[in-house]
Design a protein around this motif. Structure first.
Motif, mmCIF file in Angstrom:
data_model
loop_
_atom_site.group_PDB
_atom_site.id
_atom_site.type_symbol
_atom_site.label_atom_id
_atom_site.label_comp_id
_atom_site.label_asym_id
_atom_site.label_seq_id
_atom_site.Cartn_x
_atom_site.Cartn_y
_atom_site.Cartn_z
ATOM 1 N N ARG A 192 0.848 -1.185 0.000
ATOM 2 C CA ARG A 192 0.000 0.000 0.000
ATOM 3 C C ARG A 192 0.885 1.236 0.000
ATOM 4 N N VAL A 193 0.332 2.350 -0.475
ATOM 5 C CA VAL A 193 1.044 3.615 -0.372
ATOM 6 C C VAL A 193 1.207 3.949 1.121
ATOM 7 N N GLY A 194 2.422 4.306 1.505
ATOM 8 C CA GLY A 194 2.710 4.593 2.907
ATOM 9 C C GLY A 194 3.403 3.461 3.638
ATOM 10 N N ASP A 195 3.433 2.269 3.042
ATOM 11 C CA ASP A 195 4.125 1.136 3.670
ATOM 12 C C ASP A 195 5.632 1.365 3.659
ATOM 13 N N TRP A 196 6.277 0.942 4.745
ATOM 14 C CA TRP A 196 7.742 0.946 4.793
ATOM 15 C C TRP A 196 8.206 -0.426 4.307
ATOM 16 N N ASP A 207 9.671 4.462 2.437
ATOM 17 C CA ASP A 207 8.213 4.453 2.336
ATOM 18 C C ASP A 207 7.759 4.466 0.880
ATOM 19 N N ILE A 209 5.644 5.695 -1.977
ATOM 20 C CA ILE A 209 4.945 6.963 -2.213
ATOM 21 C C ILE A 209 4.062 6.921 -3.449
ATOM 22 N N ASP A 210 4.253 5.904 -4.298
ATOM 23 C CA ASP A 210 3.417 5.838 -5.511
ATOM 24 C C ASP A 210 3.405 4.407 -6.029
ATOM 25 N N ASN A 240 7.974 -6.086 4.049
ATOM 26 C CA ASN A 240 7.004 -5.036 4.337
ATOM 27 C C ASN A 240 6.854 -4.922 5.852
ATOM 28 N N ARG A 242 4.627 -3.208 7.486
ATOM 29 C CA ARG A 242 3.291 -2.769 7.890
ATOM 30 C C ARG A 242 2.792 -3.513 9.126
#
Length: 409
Positions: A192-196, A207, A209-210, A240, A242
């Motif tokens: 997902r967008v925002g996942d490290w 992270d 971003i797109d 991931n 998350r």
């Protein structure tokens, strides 16, 4: 009614067509309103409240009715050019195909969700099969939709596609790989967008971003941007973080390397001295009772201390670290692993590993908590007469040889 008909017939040709189109649009809107705002809302309490997939499937299916009104009603709008009539009818029929396909896809997703609630789903998941059926449904719908828009038989379209399949696969190889990868990433909720994420093979650590069809953009912690082909996230391994963020705790896994030459048994005076530590009182009392009972039962009549069980400074240190971590206000407790363990001894000493979780995932707070813990543990080692292992430096060698340098002056 006859008067309205006469008035309608007296209007110009373009006005009759416009009135017919408006009436057809209002009829479609009325059918849509009745189905979605009245019937579906009335049926809502009887649907599964634990999932919104069945609601979406019903909404897509309900969309078919107003489209049917338009598809069949357009024939009754007077004075339309054939091209306009055929275009509107074909678009309405194409949207019907799309609505039915999306309703089936949502229904399949709901069926998989209901199955996953069953205990046997853990051992025999059907998600892969459901995804395969979804792909078949969407591909079939795409063929039918295109054939409806161009007003040709779908079999004719398929025969034409078969002749150029090899060329399409060659030209659009990367696009096909990326499309399949995007479907897998999205349907499996892998990214997902925002996942490290960390992906060493692509030097990515930051992270997301797109997310696009062909590429994934990752902003690294040094503010650089790494662009990863979408299909590489399926073919290569990546991590991931998350799950860590969602749990609310971040793992500390670091070891103190103890000089093995400093490990020894504790005598009675040292045990008494260590009882001053509040965190060790219960441990020392319980351990001494346990050892005394064992020695009394197993060593009755023997007085050789080498055969007796005794407390060690390294074991007592482990007990202290566990008690300290359990007391620490910034560490997670129930549901999170907390332990102190010995790793295999080696040429660089005996590693004592601390394994626990902080109560925050913030990087700055995490590092501060970890540093505070190890500041304390490094400083407390001397109380147990233990030393950290450290390879000798030039200064150590100089001191051993009795050489005074500028650093020692």
């Amino acid at each position: 009614m006859d008067s309205l008909t006469r008035i309608f017939e007296q209007q110009p040709v373009w006005a009759q067509s416009l009135i017919g189109l408006i009436a057809l649009g209002l009829a479609a809107l009325a059918v849509n309103f009745v189905l979605k705002k009245i019937i579906l809302r009335a049926a809502a309490p009887y649907l599964d409240r634990d999932s919104d997939r069945i609601d979406r499937a019903a909404a897509w299916l309900a969309t078919v009715a107003p489209l049917l009104v338009i598809s069949y009603g357009i024939e009754h709008v007077p004075h339309l050019y054939d091209v306009v009539h055929d275009t509107i009818a074909n678009v309405a029929q194409a949207l019907i195909v799309l609505s039915v396909a999306m309703a089936i896809v949502r229904a399949l997703g709901y069926a998989n969700e209901v199955y996953e609630r069953q205990p046997q789903s853990r051992n025999r998941p059907i998600k892969g099969y459901v995804q395969l059926v979804k792909i078949i449904v969407l591909c079939g719908a795409a063929v039918i939709l295109i054939s409806v828009l161009i007003d040709e038989s779908p079999f004719l379209l398929l025969s034409g596609l078969g002749a150029i399949t090899a060329v399409l696969l060659l030209v659009f190889k990367d696009t096909i790989l990326s499309l399949v990868a995007s479907v897998q990433l999205t349907s499996n909720d892998m990214l997902r967008v925002g996942d490290w994420i960390t992906m060493p093979s692509m030097e990515a650590d930051g992270d997301v971003i797109d997310i696009s069809l062909h590429t994934i953009k990752v902003q690294n912690f040094d503010k650089t941007i790494t662009t990863i082909p979408t299909h590489r996230l399926v073919s290569d391994a990546f991590q991931n973080w998350r799950g860590m963020a969602d749990s609310g705790g971040r793992r500390i896994k670091r070891a103190l390397t103890i000089d093995q030459n400093s490990i020894r048994f504790l005598d009675d005076e040292e045990v008494v001295e260590l009882k001053k530590f509040k965190m060790l009182k219960d441990y020392l009392a319980a351990k001494r009772d346990e050892i005394a009972r064992w020695n009394a039962e197993e060593l009755s009549g023997e007085d050789a201390p080498v055969n007796a069980r005794r407390l060690t400074n390294i074991g007592t240190l482990r007990a202290y670290i566990i008690a300290y971590l359990q007391w620490h206000p910034r560490l997670k407790g129930e549901g999170f692993t907390l332990m102190v363990r010995q790793l295999p001894p080696g040429a660089h000493g005996l590693p004592i590993e601390v394994y626990c979780f902080t109560d925050t995932t913030s990087w700055l707070e995490y590092e501060s908590i970890q540093a505070d813990i190890f500041d304390h543990l490094l400083a407390i080692l001397g109380e147990f007469d233990l030393r950290l292992f450290q390879e000798p430096t030039g200064l150590d060698l100089a001191r051993g040889l009795g050489v005074r340098g500028s650093a020692g002056a």
